[in-house]
Structures are given as C-alpha cells and as structure tokens.
Design a protein around this motif. Structure first.
Motif, PDB file in Angstrom:
ATOM      1  N   GLY A  49      -7.339  -3.651   2.201  1.00  0.00           N
ATOM      2  CA  GLY A  49      -6.288  -3.224   3.110  1.00  0.00           C
ATOM      3  C   GLY A  49      -5.848  -1.796   2.918  1.00  0.00           C
ATOM      4  O   GLY A  49      -4.999  -1.297   3.664  1.00  0.00           O
ATOM      5  N   ALA A  50      -6.391  -1.112   1.931  1.00  0.00           N
ATOM      6  CA  ALA A  50      -6.031   0.288   1.730  1.00  0.00           C
ATOM      7  C   ALA A  50      -6.533   1.110   2.902  1.00  0.00           C
ATOM      8  O   ALA A  50      -7.647   0.897   3.384  1.00  0.00           O
ATOM      9  N   GLN A  51      -5.683   2.022   3.344  1.00  0.00           N
ATOM     10  CA  GLN A  51      -6.020   2.828   4.507  1.00  0.00           C
ATOM     11  C   GLN A  51      -6.096   4.295   4.122  1.00  0.00           C
ATOM     12  O   GLN A  51      -5.245   4.801   3.420  1.00  0.00           O
ATOM     13  N   TYR A 102     -10.250   1.966   6.866  1.00  0.00           N
ATOM     14  CA  TYR A 102      -9.912   0.927   5.900  1.00  0.00           C
ATOM     15  C   TYR A 102     -10.890   1.032   4.735  1.00  0.00           C
ATOM     16  O   TYR A 102     -12.091   0.991   4.924  1.00  0.00           O
ATOM     17  N   TYR A 159       0.824  -1.198   0.000  1.00  0.00           N
ATOM     18  CA  TYR A 159       0.000   0.000   0.000  1.00  0.00           C
ATOM     19  C   TYR A 159       0.868   1.263   0.000  1.00  0.00           C
ATOM     20  O   TYR A 159       1.774   1.418   0.829  1.00  0.00           O
ATOM     21  N   VAL A 200      -3.111   0.007  -3.865  1.00  0.00           N
ATOM     22  CA  VAL A 200      -3.066  -1.182  -3.010  1.00  0.00           C
ATOM     23  C   VAL A 200      -2.129  -2.243  -3.575  1.00  0.00           C
ATOM     24  O   VAL A 200      -2.021  -3.328  -3.007  1.00  0.00           O
ATOM     25  N   SER A 235       2.673   1.342   3.561  1.00  0.00           N
ATOM     26  CA  SER A 235       2.425   0.452   4.689  1.00  0.00           C
ATOM     27  C   SER A 235       2.163  -0.953   4.168  1.00  0.00           C
ATOM     28  O   SER A 235       1.773  -1.154   3.020  1.00  0.00           O
ATOM     29  N   GLY A 236       2.380  -1.928   5.067  1.00  0.00           N
ATOM     30  CA  GLY A 236       1.912  -3.262   4.791  1.00  0.00           C
ATOM     31  C   GLY A 236       0.407  -3.278   5.003  1.00  0.00           C
ATOM     32  O   GLY A 236      -0.165  -2.335   5.532  1.00  0.00           O
ATOM     33  N   GLN A 237      -0.238  -4.367   4.627  1.00  0.00           N
ATOM     34  CA  GLN A 237      -1.682  -4.419   4.765  1.00  0.00           C
ATOM     35  C   GLN A 237      -2.068  -4.266   6.233  1.00  0.00           C
ATOM     36  O   GLN A 237      -1.548  -4.966   7.098  1.00  0.00           O
ATOM     37  N   PHE A 238      -2.940  -3.324   6.543  1.00  0.00           N
ATOM     38  CA  PHE A 238      -3.428  -3.019   7.878  1.00  0.00           C
ATOM     39  C   PHE A 238      -2.326  -2.546   8.821  1.00  0.00           C
ATOM     40  O   PHE A 238      -2.514  -2.496  10.019  1.00  0.00           O
ATOM     41  N   GLY A 239      -1.190  -2.175   8.277  1.00  0.00           N
ATOM     42  CA  GLY A 239      -0.064  -1.816   9.135  1.00  0.00           C
ATOM     43  C   GLY A 239       0.158  -0.330   9.250  1.00  0.00           C
ATOM     44  O   GLY A 239      -0.538   0.485   8.656  1.00  0.00           O
TER      45      GLY A 239
END
Lengths: 111, 115
Positions: B99-101, B95, A31, A50, A94-98
């Motif tokens: 997983g994109a934030q 979110y 991401y 993503v 970032s990493g996924q959810f990181g």
C-alpha cells in the motif's frame, strides 16, 4: 483534528550540524513519507514508511535517516547537514491506497 | 524510468476565463494520476485524481482529461477566480509495496489570475 503537522517551520543550520525534522499525524494513517522540494521543481521522495517499525528509501535518501516507532510520528534526521540539503521538506500521510495529505512544510537553509 | 512533465512553467489567465494546464507522462503502464494545488508557503493540496480506466473526471469547477494514446492529461479550471492562483502539479501515483505510494511529480505550472 490537526491533520499533518511539522516542526519547525524554518531552520538555519551550519554545515556539519545535525537536526531532526518532526512530523506527526492524528488520522491513524499507516503510510507516511518525506519529500523535498527544490526551487522550480516538484517534490521528490526521500523516505517512506508503511507502518510502525517499517521504513524504506525513496529516490533521494542519501544524507537522511528515518525511524517509525509509533503510528503518529515520523521524524527525519539529518546527521551532518550539507548545503545541498537546503530545501523545503514536506511530510505526508495516507491510509492504504488513499489520498496523501501533506503537512505545511519546513524550510531548511544550510550555510 | 518514471517521468512526468508539464508543458508550461507559467500560465496567465483573465479572471472568469477557463484555465487549462497540461501534463505529459512517459510510462504507458501508468494508471493513476493526481493533480495538486500548492499555494505559497503551503504544502500540496489534493484537487482531483483519475485512473487509467477513465478518460474524464469532473469535480467542482475542475475537470481532468486523460488521453492514454498520447500519454497526456490536462486540468481544466472553469471560471477562474483569484483564489485559484497557485502552482499546479500533476503527479503519477505509484504503488510500491504493502500500500505504500510513491508520487512522481512534474515540475509545476504557476497559474496567475489577471483582474
């Protein structure tokens, strides 16, 4: 391990000129995103990705294009710069959810 | 829509005192918040985060408190040091997909340390 790097650090453009802000990360993060920060304000999301080949718009995408041909790089293009695009631009990954890691920023002035 | 706001744009404290920076949010469904520190000429740096299933989280010299009833969170810095001088942002982490934030930032509080 350099983290998130951005080039250039400073840039001055004339109205109508085009340029590309470079962003690279060496953490193998899927991401990546671009934010702009105007004086006295928090950061606002321009575009995000993503993964390689996948991009989407954030809250202030007008006047900017992005592409993601590799995991490492996520350039931001201004096709025809306008004074309203004078800002400081930050890239993040970032990493996924990181946790998101931010680059040092590019300060852009459009005359 | 999303909205995150800080109560004070500036805060001055004496070195060694504790600092408290406040932040309010509008979306009662918000469930993940992050505090960032931004020093002059640098990008935001992660300090501490908290999810809605917690009321309090502690790190090294920092504590974040979350009050979901009044939609308020605060960052407490213990024994403030000159190196704590910076702009502090609270941000809501949303979110989007895959997983994109998306980080929705408040306007920031500039913390100044007086010797």
């Amino acid at each position: 391990n350099a983290g998130v790097t951005q080039t250039p650090k400073f840039q001055v453009l004339k109205t109508g000129q085009s340029m590309t802000l470079q962003c690279a990360q060496d953490m193998n993060h899927e991401y990546m995103s671009w934010y702009r920060q105007d004086p006295g304000m928090g950061l606002r999301l321009i575009h995000y990705s993503v993964g390689a080949g996948i991009t989407d718009q954030g809250e202030v995408p007008n006047g900017y294009n992005v592409s993601r041909s590799t995991t490492e790089d996520f350039p931001l293009r201004l096709l025809s710069a306008a004074p309203s695009q004078t800002s400081v631009y930050f890239c993040a990954s970032s990493g996924q959810f990181g946790e998101q890691f931010f680059g040092p920023g590019t300060r852009l002035t459009v005359l | 829509g999303e909205s995150v706001g800080l109560h004070l744009p500036t805060l001055s404290v004496q070195e060694g005192d504790n600092s408290i920076i406040n932040c309010a949010y509008s979306n009662s469904a918000s469930d993940y918040f992050i505090w960032y520190k931004q020093e002059s000429g640098k990008g935001p740096q992660f300090i501490i985060d908290i999810r809605s299933n917690m009321d309090k989280r502690q790190g090294q010299r920092v504590t974040v408190l979350l009050n979901k009833t009044v939609k308020h969170l605060s960052l407490q810095i213990a024994a403030t040091q000159p190196g704590d001088s910076a702009v502090y942002f609270c941000a809501e982490n949303l979110y989007i997909i895959q997983g994109a934030q998306k980080l929705v930032f408040g306007q920031g509080t500039r913390l100044t340390i007086n010797p």
